[in-house]
Design a protein around this motif. Structure first.
Motif, short mmCIF file in Angstrom:
data_model
loop_
_atom_site.label_atom_id
_atom_site.label_comp_id
_atom_site.label_asym_id
_atom_site.label_seq_id
_atom_site.Cartn_x
_atom_site.Cartn_y
_atom_site.Cartn_z
N THR A 1 0.83 -1.21 0.00
CA THR A 1 0.00 0.00 0.00
C THR A 1 0.86 1.25 0.00
N GLY A 2 2.05 1.15 0.56
CA GLY A 2 2.90 2.33 0.71
C GLY A 2 2.51 3.18 1.91
N ILE A 3 1.44 2.78 2.60
CA ILE A 3 1.00 3.52 3.78
C ILE A 3 1.97 3.27 4.93
N ILE A 4 2.46 4.34 5.51
CA ILE A 4 3.37 4.25 6.65
C ILE A 4 2.68 4.88 7.86
N VAL A 5 2.57 4.11 8.94
CA VAL A 5 1.89 4.59 10.14
C VAL A 5 2.72 4.26 11.38
N PRO A 6 2.52 5.00 12.47
CA PRO A 6 3.19 4.67 13.72
C PRO A 6 2.81 3.28 14.21
N GLN A 7 3.61 2.73 15.08
CA GLN A 7 3.54 1.32 15.46
C GLN A 7 2.26 0.90 16.17
N ASN A 8 1.51 1.80 16.74
CA ASN A 8 0.26 1.46 17.41
C ASN A 8 -0.92 2.10 16.70
N ALA A 9 -1.98 1.32 16.51
CA ALA A 9 -3.17 1.82 15.83
C ALA A 9 -4.40 1.62 16.71
N PHE A 10 -5.47 2.29 16.33
CA PHE A 10 -6.69 2.35 17.15
C PHE A 10 -7.74 1.42 16.56
N ILE B 1 -15.57 1.38 20.80
CA ILE B 1 -16.20 2.70 21.01
C ILE B 1 -17.68 2.69 20.70
N GLN B 2 -18.19 1.60 20.13
CA GLN B 2 -19.64 1.52 19.95
C GLN B 2 -20.36 1.42 21.30
N ARG B 3 -19.58 1.10 22.34
CA ARG B 3 -20.17 1.01 23.68
C ARG B 3 -20.03 2.32 24.45
N ASP B 4 -19.38 3.32 23.83
CA ASP B 4 -19.22 4.64 24.45
C ASP B 4 -20.28 5.61 23.92
N THR B 5 -20.51 6.67 24.66
CA THR B 5 -21.32 7.75 24.13
C THR B 5 -20.54 8.42 23.00
N THR B 6 -21.22 9.15 22.17
CA THR B 6 -20.53 9.85 21.08
C THR B 6 -19.47 10.80 21.62
N GLU B 7 -19.81 11.51 22.67
CA GLU B 7 -18.86 12.48 23.25
C GLU B 7 -17.59 11.79 23.73
N VAL B 8 -17.76 10.68 24.46
CA VAL B 8 -16.60 9.95 24.98
C VAL B 8 -15.77 9.38 23.83
N ALA B 9 -16.45 8.79 22.85
CA ALA B 9 -15.75 8.17 21.72
C ALA B 9 -14.95 9.19 20.92
N VAL B 10 -15.57 10.30 20.60
CA VAL B 10 -14.89 11.34 19.81
C VAL B 10 -13.69 11.88 20.57
N ASN B 11 -13.84 12.05 21.87
CA ASN B 11 -12.71 12.53 22.68
C ASN B 11 -11.56 11.53 22.66
N LEU B 12 -11.88 10.23 22.77
CA LEU B 12 -10.84 9.20 22.73
C LEU B 12 -10.11 9.21 21.39
N LEU B 13 -10.87 9.28 20.31
CA LEU B 13 -10.27 9.27 18.97
C LEU B 13 -9.36 10.47 18.76
N GLY C 1 -1.97 12.06 20.40
CA GLY C 1 -0.88 11.29 21.02
C GLY C 1 0.01 10.59 20.01
N GLY C 2 -0.32 10.70 18.72
CA GLY C 2 0.55 10.14 17.70
C GLY C 2 -0.05 9.04 16.85
N MET C 3 -1.22 8.53 17.21
CA MET C 3 -1.84 7.49 16.39
C MET C 3 -2.38 8.10 15.09
N ARG C 4 -2.26 7.33 14.01
CA ARG C 4 -2.72 7.82 12.71
C ARG C 4 -3.60 6.82 11.96
N PHE C 5 -3.61 5.57 12.42
CA PHE C 5 -4.37 4.52 11.74
C PHE C 5 -5.56 4.12 12.60
N PHE C 6 -6.76 4.21 12.02
CA PHE C 6 -7.99 3.93 12.75
C PHE C 6 -8.81 2.90 11.97
N ASP C 7 -9.11 1.79 12.64
CA ASP C 7 -9.79 0.67 11.98
C ASP C 7 -11.20 0.50 12.56
#
Length: 342
Positions: free
Chosen positions: A9-18, A23-35, A41-47
């Motif tokens: 893919t050529g995609i380069i991301v930091p070693q830890n991803a989200f 987060i489907q078990r969180d409220t929208t406010e809590v989830a958005v804040n976590l993301l 904090g440096g995360m760039r890949f979200f699955d």
């Protein structure tokens, strides 16, 4: 902190991803804040996935207006071209984007290929040609299906369960992905909650420079751990190797990973928790496991009709009805005080 390239893919991301399932078990406010905290904090890949109820929607809200700064992967469980296009349009809308970085077939039973009669891989190719997706990925729980997908040369990423409890054949899959230049996305790095030593889990992953683990995150203290390891990455030294070897001895044999693909149960048994209750009691101690509500869930095992549906659907081929019975007998001994747990 190290960066990982996701294969061809050529995609380069930091070693830890989200991993955005929890987060489907969180409220929208809590989830958005976590993301957003994860991004800061440096995360760039979200699955995420279309199957994760409102997870995609929360990811879309969190990163609206900053799309090019993150890598978003999502999944479709569609089995027909009609459902493929419907789910893709839904995902794009909820994620508030006009493209998906990595679009993955979700928990496949087969390796979709051009000309196999399903039309599914052709859908991926068309979506990529239209610019709706940028890369074609796949996720699996059945090991040999995963090998077929990697060997096909059709997929740019493979997402598969991988942790320090991995068997030799699973490690072979990771090495094959490196050989074939297929990005490896590691799900269930904590083995569905059975691994409680995050330091050891993180250190184990550092041995494989082609692996991006997606840690399932629901709470701030969980996120804090993975963000800490971005800058202070633990080394897989002799002490941690000894610990991991002991862990493998403690959890040898058949154990339920808690993936939930065996459900729903016709008798409403909470299989993904009940079939591994013994391990949960000993490895992830919580008063909730012995609460009246959980006791009621475990008692449902008595109503099992041994229809075999859970066994047939288990990606790991476990004898789930037997696991349920064994866990229930152990659970009753714990309740009676005959067996002590932490």
């Amino acid at each position: 902190m190290r960066d990982v390239m996701l294969g061809s893919t050529g995609i380069i991301v930091p070693q830890n991803a989200f991993g955005a399932l929890p987060i489907q078990r969180d409220t929208t406010e809590v989830a958005v804040n976590l993301l957003r905290r994860a991004y800061n904090g440096g995360m760039r890949f979200f699955d995420t996935a279309r199957a994760y109820s409102d997870s995609e929607e929360k990811v879309g809200i969190a990163f609206e207006g900053m799309r090019e700064q993150v890598v978003i992967a999502t999944k479709t469980m569609a089995k027909t071209p009609e459902d493929f296009w419907k789910q893709l349009e839904q995902s794009l809308s909820l994620l508030k984007t006009d493209y998906i970085d990595i679009y993955q077939f979700h928990c496949v039973e087969q390796c979709y290929k051009t000309g196999d009669g399903t039309g599914m891989y052709e859908c991926m190719l068309e979506a990529k040609e239209k610019g709706m997706i940028r890369h074609i990925g796949i996720t699996a729980h059945k090991l040999e299906v995963a090998f077929d997908c990697v060997n096909s040369g059709l997929y740019e990423t493979m997402q598969y369960p991988f942790s320090y409890l991995a068997a030799p054949r699973e490690i072979e899959l990771v090495k094959l992905c490196k050989e074939k230049n297929v990005g490896f996305i590691a799900m269930k790095g904590l083995a569905g909650g059975l691994i409680t030593n995050s330091k050891a889990a993180m250190a184990f992953m550092t041995q494989y420079d082609n692996v991006v683990p997606i840690w399932g995150i629901q709470r701030e203290h969980e996120l804090d751990e993975w963000l800490l390891y971005m800058d202070e990455t633990p080394e897989y030294d002799e002490v941690l190797q000894t610990f991991v070897n002991q862990e493998k001895e403690n959890i040898m044999g058949e154990f339920c990973r808690g993936c939930g693909y065996c459900m729903p149960c016709p008798k409403d048994i909470m299989i993904n928790q009940c079939a591994r209750m013994s391990l949960l009691l000993r490895r992830a101690p919580s008063a909730n496991w012995l609460s009246p509500s959980m006791q009621a869930e475990m008692k449902k095992i008595e109503s099992c009709i041994e229809c075999g549906a859970c066994h047939n659907k288990c990606p790991y081929g476990l004898d789930t009805p037997n696991l349920l019975k064994k866990n229930y007998e152990d659970y009753k001994k714990v309740l009676a005080g005959e067996v002590s747990v932490s």
